[in-house]
Design a protein around this motif. Structure first.
Motif, PDB file in Angstrom:
ATOM      1  N   SER A 200       0.681  -1.033   0.307  1.00  0.00           N
ATOM      2  CA  SER A 200      -0.055  -0.055   0.106  1.00  0.00           C
ATOM      3  C   SER A 200       0.727   1.234  -0.004  1.00  0.00           C
ATOM      4  N   THR A 201       1.602   1.305   0.227  1.00  0.00           N
ATOM      5  CA  THR A 201       2.785   2.522   0.353  1.00  0.00           C
ATOM      6  C   THR A 201       4.337   1.992  -1.252  1.00  0.00           C
ATOM      7  N   SER A 202       3.442   1.004  -1.994  1.00  0.00           N
ATOM      8  CA  SER A 202       5.139   0.987  -2.350  1.00  0.00           C
ATOM      9  C   SER A 202       5.427   2.999  -3.810  1.00  0.00           C
ATOM     10  N   GLY A 203       3.968   3.284  -3.391  1.00  0.00           N
ATOM     11  CA  GLY A 203       3.591   4.586  -4.193  1.00  0.00           C
ATOM     12  C   GLY A 203       3.489   5.820  -3.733  1.00  0.00           C
ATOM     13  N   THR A 204       3.722   5.621  -2.481  1.00  0.00           N
ATOM     14  CA  THR A 204       3.722   6.899  -2.309  1.00  0.00           C
ATOM     15  C   THR A 204       4.783   7.215  -0.866  1.00  0.00           C
ATOM     16  N   ILE A 205       5.608   5.988  -0.549  1.00  0.00           N
ATOM     17  CA  ILE A 205       7.123   5.792   1.275  1.00  0.00           C
ATOM     18  C   ILE A 205       8.056   5.219  -0.474  1.00  0.00           C
ATOM     19  N   ASP A 206       8.898   6.267  -0.640  1.00  0.00           N
ATOM     20  CA  ASP A 206      10.413   5.322  -0.955  1.00  0.00           C
ATOM     21  C   ASP A 206      11.128   4.506  -0.271  1.00  0.00           C
ATOM     22  N   LYS A 207      11.469   3.170   0.178  1.00  0.00           N
ATOM     23  CA  LYS A 207      11.889   3.044   1.120  1.00  0.00           C
ATOM     24  C   LYS A 207      13.974   2.709   0.626  1.00  0.00           C
ATOM     25  N   THR A 208      13.960   3.548  -0.824  1.00  0.00           N
ATOM     26  CA  THR A 208      15.724   2.934  -0.848  1.00  0.00           C
ATOM     27  C   THR A 208      16.607   3.738   0.190  1.00  0.00           C
ATOM     28  N   MET A 209      17.727   2.423   0.754  1.00  0.00           N
ATOM     29  CA  MET A 209      18.204   3.246   1.494  1.00  0.00           C
ATOM     30  C   MET A 209      17.786   2.896   3.367  1.00  0.00           C
ATOM     31  N   LYS A 210      16.856   2.947   2.453  1.00  0.00           N
ATOM     32  CA  LYS A 210      16.234   2.894   4.235  1.00  0.00           C
ATOM     33  C   LYS A 210      16.967   1.384   4.951  1.00  0.00           C
ATOM     34  N   VAL A 211      16.797   0.885   5.973  1.00  0.00           N
ATOM     35  CA  VAL A 211      17.660   0.038   5.652  1.00  0.00           C
ATOM     36  C   VAL A 211      17.199  -1.176   7.016  1.00  0.00           C
ATOM     37  N   GLY A 212      17.468  -2.320   6.716  1.00  0.00           N
ATOM     38  CA  GLY A 212      16.231  -3.372   7.299  1.00  0.00           C
ATOM     39  C   GLY A 212      16.950  -4.404   8.352  1.00  0.00           C
ATOM     40  N   ALA A 213      16.389  -4.297   9.150  1.00  0.00           N
ATOM     41  CA  ALA A 213      17.094  -6.669   9.727  1.00  0.00           C
ATOM     42  C   ALA A 213      15.506  -6.962  10.263  1.00  0.00           C
ATOM     43  N   ALA A 214      15.802  -8.152   9.782  1.00  0.00           N
ATOM     44  CA  ALA A 214      14.812  -9.184  10.457  1.00  0.00           C
ATOM     45  C   ALA A 214      15.745  -9.604  12.035  1.00  0.00           C
ATOM     46  N   VAL A 215      14.871 -10.243  12.913  1.00  0.00           N
ATOM     47  CA  VAL A 215      14.659 -10.495  14.400  1.00  0.00           C
ATOM     48  C   VAL A 215      13.960 -11.816  14.667  1.00  0.00           C
ATOM     49  N   VAL A 216      14.451 -13.169  14.322  1.00  0.00           N
ATOM     50  CA  VAL A 216      13.278 -14.491  14.731  1.00  0.00           C
ATOM     51  C   VAL A 216      13.962 -15.503  16.417  1.00  0.00           C
ATOM     52  N   SER A 217      13.389 -15.054  17.678  1.00  0.00           N
ATOM     53  CA  SER A 217      12.649 -16.237  18.062  1.00  0.00           C
ATOM     54  C   SER A 217      12.182 -17.964  17.278  1.00  0.00           C
ATOM     55  N   SER A 218      12.907 -18.515  17.978  1.00  0.00           N
ATOM     56  CA  SER A 218      12.561 -19.977  18.421  1.00  0.00           C
ATOM     57  C   SER A 218      12.636 -20.759  18.988  1.00  0.00           C
ATOM     58  N   ARG A 219      11.884 -21.418  19.404  1.00  0.00           N
ATOM     59  CA  ARG A 219      12.512 -22.566  21.117  1.00  0.00           C
ATOM     60  C   ARG A 219      13.786 -23.116  20.745  1.00  0.00           C
TER      61      ARG A 219
ATOM     62  N   ILE B 115      19.987  -4.516   3.738  1.00  0.00           N
ATOM     63  CA  ILE B 115      19.437  -5.803   4.734  1.00  0.00           C
ATOM     64  C   ILE B 115      21.141  -5.905   6.338  1.00  0.00           C
ATOM     65  N   VAL B 116      20.879  -5.378   6.971  1.00  0.00           N
ATOM     66  CA  VAL B 116      21.796  -5.613   8.260  1.00  0.00           C
ATOM     67  C   VAL B 116      21.861  -6.812   8.945  1.00  0.00           C
ATOM     68  N   SER B 117      22.738  -7.659   9.086  1.00  0.00           N
ATOM     69  CA  SER B 117      23.724  -8.530   9.798  1.00  0.00           C
ATOM     70  C   SER B 117      24.695  -8.190  11.070  1.00  0.00           C
ATOM     71  N   SER B 118      24.541  -9.274  11.757  1.00  0.00           N
ATOM     72  CA  SER B 118      25.382  -9.298  12.709  1.00  0.00           C
ATOM     73  C   SER B 118      26.365 -10.250  11.850  1.00  0.00           C
ATOM     74  N   THR B 119      26.795 -10.938  13.866  1.00  0.00           N
ATOM     75  CA  THR B 119      27.833 -12.330  14.086  1.00  0.00           C
ATOM     76  C   THR B 119      27.320 -13.678  13.382  1.00  0.00           C
ATOM     77  N   TYR B 120      26.198 -13.563  13.768  1.00  0.00           N
ATOM     78  CA  TYR B 120      25.412 -15.223  12.937  1.00  0.00           C
ATOM     79  C   TYR B 120      24.169 -14.125  12.740  1.00  0.00           C
ATOM     80  N   TRP B 121      23.373 -15.684  12.594  1.00  0.00           N
ATOM     81  CA  TRP B 121      21.569 -15.187  12.115  1.00  0.00           C
ATOM     82  C   TRP B 121      20.806 -14.451  13.015  1.00  0.00           C
ATOM     83  N   ASN B 122      20.132 -13.511  12.491  1.00  0.00           N
ATOM     84  CA  ASN B 122      19.626 -12.819  13.946  1.00  0.00           C
ATOM     85  C   ASN B 122      18.373 -13.537  14.461  1.00  0.00           C
ATOM     86  N   GLU B 123      18.834 -14.332  15.233  1.00  0.00           N
ATOM     87  CA  GLU B 123      17.859 -14.711  16.413  1.00  0.00           C
ATOM     88  C   GLU B 123      17.943 -14.725  17.618  1.00  0.00           C
ATOM     89  N   VAL B 124      17.359 -15.815  18.553  1.00  0.00           N
ATOM     90  CA  VAL B 124      17.561 -15.247  19.709  1.00  0.00           C
ATOM     91  C   VAL B 124      16.818 -17.238  20.137  1.00  0.00           C
TER      92      VAL B 124
END
Length: 210
Positions: free
Chosen positions: A103-122, A144-153
């Protein structure tokens, strides 16, 4: 600099929240402001492809998606956290992201906004959920921002995550890398060359005449 933090877990004080809090505190120490949006405890329906947003600049369903859009526009980065369900992200979160990004593809320019995924699992399945979230960033010209392992706990409760010292370390390193990238992009933005220009003139769609 400001980062939008999205918690896709229905448990507001669970494992995903604990990971995100580690990131938020590290970003704060480095002078980066954060704003939290909780999605997993909301009633979010999926996109119906009606293209209402193409004419009106917002989703036809006036809920947390439309509430979050201006926050995304004002942010320099975005962190999306999710628990792992059947080796995937929370369905409500995916519905939210589908509609927010579309819905924001035509209204918000996301170019160079940095993104990161974080996941948790048992225990397992987290890398599949990690991959699902990252795809929203790669289709939007968001580094995409990375870390020193997959971004997970790992853990079943927030107290379990406290014992995942490497996981919390990964969150802190992720936050440090994000702060570094945000500053680097801001410096590049101030240079004469400015930000990269996206070529969007082509849209390949194959149609078969019956």
């Amino acid at each position: 600099m400001k980062v939008l933090v999205v918690n896709g877990s229905p448990h507001l004080h669970g494992c995903t929240d604990r990971a995100l809090r580690e990131i938020e505190s590290t970003l704060a120490a480095k002078g980066v402001e954060t704003e939290r949006v909780n999605v997993g405890n909301k009633d979010v329906r999926g996109c119906i492809g009606c293209n209402y947003c193409r004419e009106h600049g917002r989703c036809v369903f006036n809920d947390i998606v439309n509430e979050t859009a201006p926050k995304l526009a004002a942010a320099d980065g975005m962190i999306v956290g999710t628990p792992t369900y059947y080796a995937g992200a929370n369905g409500q979160l995916l519905a939210f992201l589908d509609r927010l990004f579309y819905s924001t593809s035509g209204t918000i320019d996301k170019t160079m906004k940095v993104g990161a995924a974080v996941v948790s699992s048992r225990r397992a399945g987290s890398t599949s959920a990690f991959d699902e979230i990252n795809k929203y960033f790669t289709i939007s010209a968001m580094p995409i921002v990375s870390s020193t392992y997959w971004n997970e706990v790992h853990g079943f409760t927030a107290e379990d995550v406290e014992q995942d010292l490497e996981g919390l370390q990964t969150m802190r390193n992720l936050a440090s890398n994000m702060a570094f990238m945000l500053r680097g992009i801001e410096l590049a933005r101030q240079e004469a060359s400015g930000m990269p220009v996206q070529d969007r003139g082509s849209f390949t769609s194959f149609h078969t005449e019956g």
